[in-house]
Write a protein that holds these residues in place. Structure first.
Motif, PDB file in Angstrom:
ATOM      1  N   LEU A   1      -1.052   9.993  -2.015  1.00 40.18           N
ATOM      2  CA  LEU A   1      -0.572   8.794  -2.704  1.00 40.18           C
ATOM      3  C   LEU A   1       0.852   8.976  -3.213  1.00 40.18           C
ATOM      4  O   LEU A   1       1.658   8.028  -3.181  1.00 40.18           O
ATOM      5  CB  LEU A   1      -1.523   8.425  -3.845  1.00 40.18           C
TER       6      LEU A   1
ATOM      7  N   ILE B   1       3.191   8.671  -0.166  1.00 42.08           N
ATOM      8  CA  ILE B   1       3.341   7.270   0.239  1.00 42.08           C
ATOM      9  C   ILE B   1       4.301   6.553  -0.701  1.00 42.08           C
ATOM     10  O   ILE B   1       5.157   5.764  -0.262  1.00 42.08           O
ATOM     11  CB  ILE B   1       1.975   6.555   0.254  1.00 42.08           C
TER      12      ILE B   1
ATOM     13  N   VAL C   1       5.096   3.073   3.212  1.00 42.43           N
ATOM     14  CA  VAL C   1       3.994   3.049   4.177  1.00 42.43           C
ATOM     15  C   VAL C   1       4.482   3.136   5.622  1.00 42.43           C
ATOM     16  O   VAL C   1       3.695   3.444   6.521  1.00 42.43           O
ATOM     17  CB  VAL C   1       3.117   1.793   4.014  1.00 42.43           C
TER      18      VAL C   1
ATOM     19  N   THR D   1      -9.543   6.363   3.988  1.00 44.07           N
ATOM     20  CA  THR D   1      -9.338   4.919   4.075  1.00 44.07           C
ATOM     21  C   THR D   1      -9.864   4.220   2.825  1.00 44.07           C
ATOM     22  O   THR D   1      -9.190   3.347   2.251  1.00 44.07           O
ATOM     23  CB  THR D   1     -10.030   4.361   5.332  1.00 44.07           C
TER      24      THR D   1
ATOM     25  N   LEU E   1      -7.470   4.830  -0.055  1.00 45.36           N
ATOM     26  CA  LEU E   1      -6.217   4.087   0.103  1.00 45.36           C
ATOM     27  C   LEU E   1      -6.425   2.608  -0.196  1.00 45.36           C
ATOM     28  O   LEU E   1      -5.564   1.950  -0.799  1.00 45.36           O
ATOM     29  CB  LEU E   1      -5.659   4.284   1.516  1.00 45.36           C
TER      30      LEU E   1
ATOM     31  N   TYR F   1      -3.749  -0.548  -0.809  1.00 44.78           N
ATOM     32  CA  TYR F   1      -3.094  -0.650   0.496  1.00 44.78           C
ATOM     33  C   TYR F   1      -3.904  -1.548   1.430  1.00 44.78           C
ATOM     34  O   TYR F   1      -5.132  -1.510   1.448  1.00 44.78           O
ATOM     35  CB  TYR F   1      -2.871   0.743   1.089  1.00 44.78           C
TER      36      TYR F   1
ATOM     37  N   LEU G   1      -2.606   0.357   6.362  1.00 42.93           N
ATOM     38  CA  LEU G   1      -3.468   1.396   6.916  1.00 42.93           C
ATOM     39  C   LEU G   1      -3.240   1.561   8.412  1.00 42.93           C
ATOM     40  O   LEU G   1      -3.227   2.688   8.924  1.00 42.93           O
ATOM     41  CB  LEU G   1      -4.934   1.062   6.639  1.00 42.93           C
TER      42      LEU G   1
END
Length: 387
Positions: A318, A321, A326, A354, A357, A362, A367
């Motif tokens: 995180l 990112i 992204v 996933t 996130l 997100y 993704l």
């Protein structure tokens, strides 16, 4: 106007409640799979079921097809020897053999997995319901001082390569060694030019900071870090600091976050001995392989290799990112090469990433970029520059 307000409110509710894509519906790639180390094991199949309690493998076709991983870059890793004519010749023979082994293994399952040479190939294979296999080269040491050999490996299907591994070589300084060239050697600068000419993506994982800086400046195409962590999480030379992550992103590159070096590596003499066996696991009998797994798991229980877990990994992801954005993050956990942590022990745990996130806000679009889109964009950039 009141009616319009109700209509817009209804649309917003519909959008908010729209079902989100499950993990299996994303094109999920990993940029560094050391799985070929297992391909020549006697009595073993890449397609079979492998119980983690009795087998150290982290990636196999059964788990890939279960929806955790659609494909990635299968690595030709060559242990580095002396920087001499014989050292180069021995390494070249090994790398050629490992490349052939990857081809032969994948060739056994033509209806289930296909070789990808381009980003378009990857999308085509995914659309056809097949798994995706790119090839990469971890450490360019095997090509010696003959840059024409890069074309041979390009012809063999390699589309991603790094100049160096854990020690300095003829091309560059490693993050794991004392500086010799203060970055790239003169030959290493020519290596960058040839990589660009051939349309091969440059992998900066394992490179020293100075090597990274110089490749970022010289390359006409974006760099990829196939399996690196953020230095924010742990101050280690294998990891990339926030300033360099921003520079990487500014030039269109991407960092594929790894599970390694979120702490010191607990490489005890006992663990080192097991690693030596593991690196030559194809030379062991099935009984010896089972014994290696038993000892490895027992050591994990008493002296874990890493002082980190899934929660620490996600904190690092995180943060990276947030720093890179992204459009410049991807995944390369170092499966079958030392990666994996409690809570993210093999590819079956990828759906958890996933979920986390999504919880962080997100979107499906975000993704899709991070799981595969950013990787294919960088591959396409290299392809375009070569054309």
């Amino acid at each position: 106007m009141l009616g319009l307000a109700f209509l817009l409110a209804g649309c917003a509710t519909t959008q908010a409640e729209a079902p989100r894509k499950p993990h299996r519906d994303f094109l999920v790639l990993d940029t560094h799979l050391d799985t070929p180390i297992h391909f020549a094991r006697p009595g073993w199949s890449f397609a079979g079921h492998h119980d983690p309690a009795t087998d150290l493998i982290q990636v196999d076709m059964e788990r890939m097809e279960a929806g955790a991983l659609d494909g990635g870059f299968f690595a030709i890793y060559t242990e580095q020897g002396p920087l001499s004519a014989k050292g180069y010749a021995d390494a070249l023979a090994f790398a050629r053999g490992r490349s052939d082994l990857i081809d032969a293994t994948l060739g056994k399952f033509p209806t289930r997995i296909g070789r990808a040479l381009t980003a378009a190939d990857a999308r085509r294979l995914d659309g056809a319901g097949k798994l995706i296999a790119f090839k990469s080269m971890e450490n360019s040491y095997p090509i010696g001082e003959d840059l024409s050999l890069l074309k041979e490996f390009h012809d063999r299907g390699v589309r991603l390569a790094g100049p160096v591994h854990g020690a300095n070589n003829q091309f560059a300084d490693s993050s794991g060694d004392t500086p010799k060239w203060n970055g790239l050697s003169p030959l290493g600068r020519k290596w960058v030019e040839e990589m660009n000419r051939l349309g091969m993506v440059i992998d900066a994982s394992h490179s020293s900071d100075a090597t990274f800086d110089q490749m970022l400046e010289l390359s006409r195409t974006p760099l990829l870090l196939s399996h690196s962590s953020g230095r924010w999480a742990f101050d280690h030379p294998r990891n990339l600091d926030d300033g360099r992550i921003r520079k990487l992103a500014a030039k269109g590159g991407a960092i594929c976050v790894s599970t390694i070096f979120l702490s010191n590596m607990n490489m005890t003499p006992e663990r080192a001995a097991l690693f030596t066996q593991y690196e030559h696991i194809a030379d062991l009998t099935p009984e010896q392989q089972a014994d290696l797994t038993r000892k490895w798991r027992a050591l994990d229980a008493t002296q874990p290799m890493w002082a980190a877990d899934f929660e620490r990994y996600m904190a690092m992801v995180l943060h990276v990112i947030e720093v890179a954005g992204v459009d410049h993050v991807c995944f390369g956990a170092d499966w079958d090469g030392g990666g994996g942590l409690p809570g993210i022990a093999d590819i079956s745990a990828l759906p958890k990433v996933t979920e986390r996130l999504r919880a962080a806000g997100y979107s499906d679009v975000d993704l899709a970029k991070m799981w595969g889109g950013n990787i294919l964009r960088v591959v396409e950039a290299a392809e375009g520059a070569a054309r």
